[in-house]
Design a protein around this motif. Structure first.
Motif, PDB file in Angstrom:
ATOM      1  N   LYS A   6       0.785  -1.231   0.000  1.00 43.82           N
ATOM      2  CA  LYS A   6       0.000   0.000   0.000  1.00 43.82           C
ATOM      3  C   LYS A   6       0.820   1.286   0.000  1.00 43.82           C
ATOM      4  O   LYS A   6       0.493   2.244  -0.698  1.00 43.82           O
ATOM      5  CB  LYS A   6      -0.972   0.014   1.186  1.00 43.82           C
ATOM      6  CG  LYS A   6      -2.259  -0.745   0.894  1.00 43.82           C
ATOM      7  CD  LYS A   6      -3.341  -0.419   1.896  1.00 43.82           C
ATOM      8  CE  LYS A   6      -3.143  -1.195   3.180  1.00 43.82           C
ATOM      9  NZ  LYS A   6      -4.289  -1.057   4.098  1.00 43.82           N
ATOM     10  N   SER A   7       1.886   1.352   0.797  1.00 47.72           N
ATOM     11  CA  SER A   7       2.614   2.624   0.849  1.00 47.72           C
ATOM     12  C   SER A   7       3.445   2.838  -0.407  1.00 47.72           C
ATOM     13  O   SER A   7       3.737   3.960  -0.797  1.00 47.72           O
ATOM     14  CB  SER A   7       3.484   2.726   2.100  1.00 47.72           C
ATOM     15  OG  SER A   7       4.698   2.046   1.920  1.00 47.72           O
ATOM     16  N   ALA A  55       2.333   2.306  -3.291  1.00 46.10           N
ATOM     17  CA  ALA A  55       1.396   2.807  -4.302  1.00 46.10           C
ATOM     18  C   ALA A  55       1.453   4.321  -4.400  1.00 46.10           C
ATOM     19  O   ALA A  55       1.064   4.901  -5.393  1.00 46.10           O
ATOM     20  CB  ALA A  55      -0.023   2.359  -3.992  1.00 46.10           C
ATOM     21  N   LYS A  56       1.924   4.963  -3.339  1.00 43.56           N
ATOM     22  CA  LYS A  56       1.957   6.423  -3.342  1.00 43.56           C
ATOM     23  C   LYS A  56       3.356   6.973  -3.498  1.00 43.56           C
ATOM     24  O   LYS A  56       3.553   8.177  -3.479  1.00 43.56           O
ATOM     25  CB  LYS A  56       1.355   6.943  -2.047  1.00 43.56           C
ATOM     26  CG  LYS A  56      -0.058   6.420  -1.894  1.00 43.56           C
ATOM     27  CD  LYS A  56      -0.900   7.241  -0.999  1.00 43.56           C
ATOM     28  CE  LYS A  56      -2.326   6.753  -1.150  1.00 43.56           C
ATOM     29  NZ  LYS A  56      -3.270   7.545  -0.428  1.00 43.56           N
ATOM     30  N   PRO A  58       6.993  10.934   3.339  1.00 46.90           N
ATOM     31  CA  PRO A  58       5.873  10.742   2.397  1.00 46.90           C
ATOM     32  C   PRO A  58       5.050  12.001   2.190  1.00 46.90           C
ATOM     33  O   PRO A  58       4.347  12.131   1.192  1.00 46.90           O
ATOM     34  CB  PRO A  58       5.035   9.642   3.052  1.00 46.90           C
ATOM     35  CG  PRO A  58       5.456   9.595   4.468  1.00 46.90           C
ATOM     36  CD  PRO A  58       6.852  10.110   4.544  1.00 46.90           C
ATOM     37  N   ALA A 117       1.166  -0.450   8.748  1.00 41.36           N
ATOM     38  CA  ALA A 117       2.116   0.602   8.391  1.00 41.36           C
ATOM     39  C   ALA A 117       3.567   0.132   8.425  1.00 41.36           C
ATOM     40  O   ALA A 117       4.481   0.940   8.398  1.00 41.36           O
ATOM     41  CB  ALA A 117       1.926   1.795   9.319  1.00 41.36           C
ATOM     42  N   GLU A 149       5.821   1.305   5.438  1.00 39.76           N
ATOM     43  CA  GLU A 149       5.943   2.766   5.398  1.00 39.76           C
ATOM     44  C   GLU A 149       6.956   3.225   6.439  1.00 39.76           C
ATOM     45  O   GLU A 149       7.810   4.071   6.190  1.00 39.76           O
ATOM     46  CB  GLU A 149       4.572   3.390   5.673  1.00 39.76           C
ATOM     47  CG  GLU A 149       4.547   4.904   5.504  1.00 39.76           C
ATOM     48  CD  GLU A 149       3.174   5.484   5.794  1.00 39.76           C
ATOM     49  OE1 GLU A 149       2.178   4.744   5.689  1.00 39.76           O
ATOM     50  OE2 GLU A 149       3.108   6.669   6.138  1.00 39.76           O
ATOM     51  N   VAL A 191      -7.410   0.994  -0.388  1.00 39.73           N
ATOM     52  CA  VAL A 191      -6.655   1.912  -1.233  1.00 39.73           C
ATOM     53  C   VAL A 191      -6.135   3.147  -0.511  1.00 39.73           C
ATOM     54  O   VAL A 191      -5.286   3.840  -1.041  1.00 39.73           O
ATOM     55  CB  VAL A 191      -7.483   2.333  -2.475  1.00 39.73           C
ATOM     56  CG1 VAL A 191      -7.717   1.136  -3.358  1.00 39.73           C
ATOM     57  CG2 VAL A 191      -8.779   2.969  -2.090  1.00 39.73           C
ATOM     58  N   ASP A 192      -6.617   3.422   0.676  1.00 35.67           N
ATOM     59  CA  ASP A 192      -6.092   4.578   1.399  1.00 35.67           C
ATOM     60  C   ASP A 192      -4.797   4.176   2.079  1.00 35.67           C
ATOM     61  O   ASP A 192      -4.770   3.719   3.200  1.00 35.67           O
ATOM     62  CB  ASP A 192      -7.110   5.092   2.423  1.00 35.67           C
ATOM     63  CG  ASP A 192      -8.231   5.846   1.743  1.00 35.67           C
ATOM     64  OD1 ASP A 192      -8.069   6.185   0.560  1.00 35.67           O
ATOM     65  OD2 ASP A 192      -9.257   6.086   2.391  1.00 35.67           O
ATOM     66  N   GLY A 193      -3.696   4.363   1.358  1.00 34.68           N
ATOM     67  CA  GLY A 193      -2.438   3.731   1.741  1.00 34.68           C
ATOM     68  C   GLY A 193      -1.689   4.274   2.938  1.00 34.68           C
ATOM     69  O   GLY A 193      -1.209   3.516   3.756  1.00 34.68           O
ATOM     70  N   LEU A 194      -1.532   5.557   3.038  1.00 36.66           N
ATOM     71  CA  LEU A 194      -0.632   6.063   4.062  1.00 36.66           C
ATOM     72  C   LEU A 194      -1.299   6.095   5.434  1.00 36.66           C
ATOM     73  O   LEU A 194      -2.491   6.309   5.558  1.00 36.66           O
ATOM     74  CB  LEU A 194      -0.152   7.467   3.688  1.00 36.66           C
ATOM     75  CG  LEU A 194       0.585   7.557   2.352  1.00 36.66           C
ATOM     76  CD1 LEU A 194       0.978   8.991   2.056  1.00 36.66           C
ATOM     77  CD2 LEU A 194       1.798   6.670   2.349  1.00 36.66           C
ATOM     78  N   ALA A 195      -0.470   5.919   6.444  1.00 34.05           N
ATOM     79  CA  ALA A 195      -0.998   5.802   7.802  1.00 34.05           C
ATOM     80  C   ALA A 195      -1.850   7.009   8.174  1.00 34.05           C
ATOM     81  O   ALA A 195      -2.932   6.880   8.737  1.00 34.05           O
ATOM     82  CB  ALA A 195       0.149   5.640   8.784  1.00 34.05           C
TER      83      ALA A 195
END
Lengths: 305, 641
Positions: free
Chosen positions: A138-139, A141-142, A157, A294, A297, B88-92
């Motif tokens: 997930k992290s 992806a950004k 980030p 997390a 990340e 899909v909401d990736g960041l913490a």
């Protein structure tokens, strides 16, 4: 007229990214982990600069605990590409005999995370290619294709540069005596696991045979099926490795990498299993599960690739 | 989980994978790629829709699903149901706040296409993120909450998508389940949207009634709940929409040079990503800005030489001739190369925390070119919610405006409408290295360097030689009534007697013909001078000595013309007459009108005259008669060849 397929578009994008880095940075390096993603990345680099060899070295941040087959592949791949291969062993990890059996998570941190920072500082690389993909986690992806790290190699980030079109801002604070900003560049950002496999098949790229199923000596530890790759693997009294037909979906340090039992002896069978399977690729790795969702990340903020 | 069953249309061909993996791979191998962006706010169910697309295309594995189920119970907003948004909401930080604050890229594929989805936040304070996501998208899915209809944010998202050149717009009217799947609600929203879309120039869009949460019309249509709907399902549409990259190939060939590949003395290749068109060995090319021409010798790749390469491919070209070409140059087709200029009008999206500083030098990166650029005070800012134009002095974070951009040296470009690759640029702060702006070029404000004039066999030197003279542009500038025309006429008479070939361009005469469409606004006055400069340039190319008599009150305009001309050919002649003297003469009665307010923007009265600082020649009409002034000018410009 020729209509480009998704693989052709991905290939063109990755090559474009690599050429930008070579044109705009002073001392790039390609991090080479010997896995299938690294194999694709290396292949793309050869394409990008053909007929010249890629104008940068390969860097393997080694832990001394990789599968033996990976070390064989590493030497061959560098030779075939006509590139210099740099291998870095964290001297502190070596001295303290850090290993996955006695030190758990510390093993990855000291050998890989700290080792990577040391190697980049030691050689003064200002840009490092990595084979990470956005579909992995997930992290990721950004994360940008060009990901900036401060002098301590940390990732912020919330302070990422916008990336528009295919224009990459490669400007960074100059290196001072003790290291400045550096860039991690991910040319495979937009590839998926299936794309990687398809490309390996279409291009006939050499990969470590461990990705294909074969009879191998194994033991079970904490729900993971581990391969006994050398005599350093501590066996319990009377414990004997069991031969099983296994393959690996991802390759790392052999005592930390879980195998899956499989009949897939060819690439297309591997893809078939992957498509029909129901667990994601990183599931065989312990690293993502730390600290809830997390985990990755947090590791990246600390400087993990 | 009951709701999910209805939409489990399998767009990953499970049976084919199980029974004939090679056939499946063959099929997947030849898929195309579509990049799209989803626009909407948290409340519109955007993340839920993307989560649904991933889920339905089985891009979500069981272990991820297990963690999704756990997370849904812990922080989800959907009760006992799966909260797809959590996927899909990736960041913490986003998970905690329940919002999406960055651009995230997602991947899924169907039997026909692979998709890359840019998932961006919808709030106004994240305009820069949406612009980033839209910059690489071929299509935009604009989400509307069926209960709320077309909102301010819908307008903003549509405008931004259109601004970034996205030509395929899908209006996804979401949460149809919450309005009882009513056709009227849907039709009303579509009609409402159409009115707005036409206003901002969106020619066409596809409207689809969906429920991301329940799965209606996501894969195929119509869902049993919307029997009245005749169009495609969302995925059907995404799979079949005609991709825009075919049009990039019909344009002339362009490849920005990224890197010169020179492994040894025998090989010199130019590497780059083809921005538009097609290239084949034997094609005639021109390197811009140098204008040098050559022929394509080969298209080299790792897999051997190619017979043809098209837009979107990364290649290495070799040329028949050893000509200068390096990073930043653009290789274009010889008979239709791109333009170069150093002054543009552009739409800017400001992305820096610190506001735009007009006049400050930023790095401008366009394609493979990086130059110093300054931005003038914006002409206006666009209110992205109402489309109103606001007068502003600067652009703050997330503001969008139109401004002039000047580069320190000419760059090769194309209007953004024609080419994203050569019309889109970023601005970089020179101190912090942050990307602070993105821009889309509209057009050049002048042609800085015409490198691709049709080469003529008889050159300007030949023209001039036949006339036995050196071409010149004698540019008379001064207040109205200062005597410019009179003196210019006297000078031309003398030159004519000396057997010189001349032509006098007079202000009033030009405004009767060539420039009769122009008024007296600042922009029109600049254009007036620009056209005169271009005409004078052509005439000097023909070997003539050109004389012009225009007030031309602004230094910048005179400088503009000076730059168009070859070195030494522009002779600025300042007809120096004090305002009182000119006003007293008032030959045409214009000063009187200006003083009475009948005539606006009159130079010297309510509009400034900027005296030349370094005019080649200065004549003082108080001390000299027109004849004496003309003699003085002639004496200064001799010899004439």
């Amino acid at each position: 007229m020729h209509r480009l397929t998704h693989l052709e578009r991905l290939e063109a994008e990755s090559i474009h990214i690599m050429r930008e880095v070579v044109a705009e940075t002073t001392r790039p390096v390609m991090l080479y982990s010997v896995g299938k993603d690294s194999a694709v990345m290396l292949h793309l680099a050869r394409k990008a600069f053909h007929p010249a060899p890629p104008p940068f070295p390969l860097l393997h941040v080694d832990t001394t605990w990789k599968f033996r087959a990976m070390y064989d592949m590493r030497e061959k791949a560098a030779r075939d590409a006509g590139m210099e291969l740099l291998v870095w062993h964290n001297p502190e990890a070596k001295e303290r005999a850090i290993n996955p059996f006695d030190h758990g998570a510390l093993h990855t941190d000291i050998w890989k995370t700290q080792g990577l920072k040391q190697a980049l500082d030691h050689y003064g690389f200002d840009a490092a290619f990595g084979g990470a993909r956005r579909d992995e986690e997930k992290s990721r992806a950004k994360e940008r294709i060009f990901s900036f790290r401060n002098a301590n190699h940390g990732w912020d980030p919330k302070n990422q540069r916008p990336e528009l079109w295919n224009i990459y801002n490669t400007r960074k604070a100059p290196r001072k005596h003790n290291g400045g900003e550096s860039i991690r560049v991910f040319p495979l950002s937009n590839w998926t696991e299936l794309d990687i496999w398809q490309y390996i098949m279409a291009e006939g790229i050499d990969i470590v045979p461990l990705y294909l199923a074969a009879e191998r000596p194994t033991v079970e530890r904490d729900g993971l099926l581990l391969m006994v790759d050398d005599e350093r693997f501590p066996l319990a009294d009377g414990e004997k490795p069991v031969m099983r037909k296994i393959r690996f979906r991802t390759l790392g340090c052999y005592p930390l990498t879980g195998a899956v039992e499989s009949e897939a002896g060819t690439l297309s069978e591997v893809v078939q299993e992957m498509l029909l399977t129901s667990t994601s690729e990183r599931q065989g790795r312990a690293i993502d599960k730390d600290e809830g969702g997390a985990g990755m990340e947090k590791k990246k903020q600390e400087g993990y690739f | 989980m009951a709701d999910q069953a209805s939409s489990k249309a399998s767009y990953k061909a499970d049976t084919l994978i199980a029974e004939d993996i090679d056939a499946y791979l063959e099929q997947h191998q030849n898929k195309g790629l579509l990049r799209f962006i989803t626009c909407g706010s948290v409340d519109d169910g955007k993340s839920t829709l993307i989560g649904r697309l991933l889920y339905d295309s089985k891009m979500i594995f069981e272990d991820q699903l297990a963690s999704l189920e756990a997370d849904s119970k812990k922080v989800g907003t959907q009760g006992e149901n799966l909260d797809f948004a959590l996927l899909v909401d990736g960041l913490a930080a986003e998970r905690e706040q329940g919002i999406t604050i960055d651009v995230a890229y997602r991947f899924f594929s169907t039997a026909k296409r692979k998709f890359i989805v840019a998932d961006t936040p919808g709030h106004e304070q994240y305009t820069r993120n949406m612009v980033t996501g839209a910059s690489t998208a071929d299509l935009a899915v604009i989400l509307i909450d069926a209960r709320k209809g077309v909102l301010t944010q819908t307008r903003r998202h549509s405008y931004l998508a259109h601004l970034l050149g996205i030509r395929h717009i899908v209006l996804a009217v979401n949460k149809m389940d919450l309005v009882g799947y009513g056709q009227q609600a849907f039709d009303d929203i579509v009609a409402d949207y159409r009115t707005f879309a036409e206003e901002i120039g969106i020619e066409d869009f596809t409207a689809i009634p969906i429920s991301g949460f329940k799965g209606d019309n996501i894969t195929t249509a119509p869902s049993p709940n919307t029997r009245w709907y005749q169009g495609p399902g969302l995925v059907d549409h995404l799979e079949s929409v005609e991709l825009s990259n075919t049009s990039a190939r019909q344009q002339p060939f362009r490849m920005p040079v990224q890197w010169v590949n020179r492994p040894n003395l025998d090989f010199r290749g130019f590497s780059g990503l083809i921005a538009s068109g097609v290239v084949r060995p034997g094609d005639a090319i021109r390197v811009v800005p140098s204008g040098k021409t050559s022929i394509i010798k080969s298209i080299e790749t790792f897999d051997g030489a190619l017979d043809e390469a098209v837009a979107g491919q990364s290649v290495t070209l070799t040329l028949e001739d050893e000509i200068d070409c390096s990073r930043g140059d653009v290789i274009g087709s010889a008979d239709d190369p791109p333009e170069t200029s150093d002054q543009f009008e552009a739409t800017l999206v400001w992305m820096g925390d610190e506001a735009l500083k007009p006049g400050r030098g930023y790095w401008l990166k366009l394609g493979t070119q990086t130059v110093t650029a300054t931005v003038q005070e914006p002409k206006y800012e666009i209110n992205v919610n109402t489309m109103d134009r606001l007068a502003v002095k600067t652009l703050e974070l997330n503001a969008i405006g139109v401004a002039e951009v000047h580069t320190e040296r000419p760059i090769t470009f194309e209007p953004y409408e024609e080419s994203r690759a050569l019309g889109g640029f970023i601005l970089i702060d020179k101190i912090t290295n942050a990307t602070v702006g993105a821009g889309m070029l509209h057009f050049s404000l002048r042609r800085a360097q015409n490198v691709h004039w049709q080469p003529t066999m008889v050159t300007r030197t030949d023209h001039a030689a036949l006339k036995n003279q050196k071409p010149l542009l004698l540019w008379f500038t001064g207040l109205s009534g200062s005597g410019k025309s009179t003196i210019a006429n006297e000078v031309e008479k003398r030159l004519n007697r000396m057997n010189r070939h001349t032509f006098l361009l007079d202000g009033d005469n030009v405004r009767h013909g060539l420039n009769k469409d122009l008024g007296f606004t600042e922009a029109d006055r600049i254009e007036n001078i620009r056209r005169i400069g271009e005409v004078a340039k052509l005439m000097t190319d023909a070997g003539l000595i050109v004389l012009t008599a225009f007030i031309s009150p602004f230094r910048a305009e005179r400088q503009m013309v000076r730059k168009m001309m070859s070195n030494g050919e522009f002779i600025e002649i300042f007809v120096d007459t004090p305002l009182e003297v000119a006003e007293e003469r008032d030959v045409k009665g214009l000063y009187k009108k200006a003083r009475s307010g009948e005539l606006k923007n009159f130079t010297g009265i309510d509009s400034p005259y900027e005296e030349p600082e370094n005019a080649e020649i200065r004549v003082n009409t108080v001390e000299m008669t027109p004849e004496e002034a003309a003699d003085h000018v002639i004496a200064q410009i001799l010899p004439l060849k």
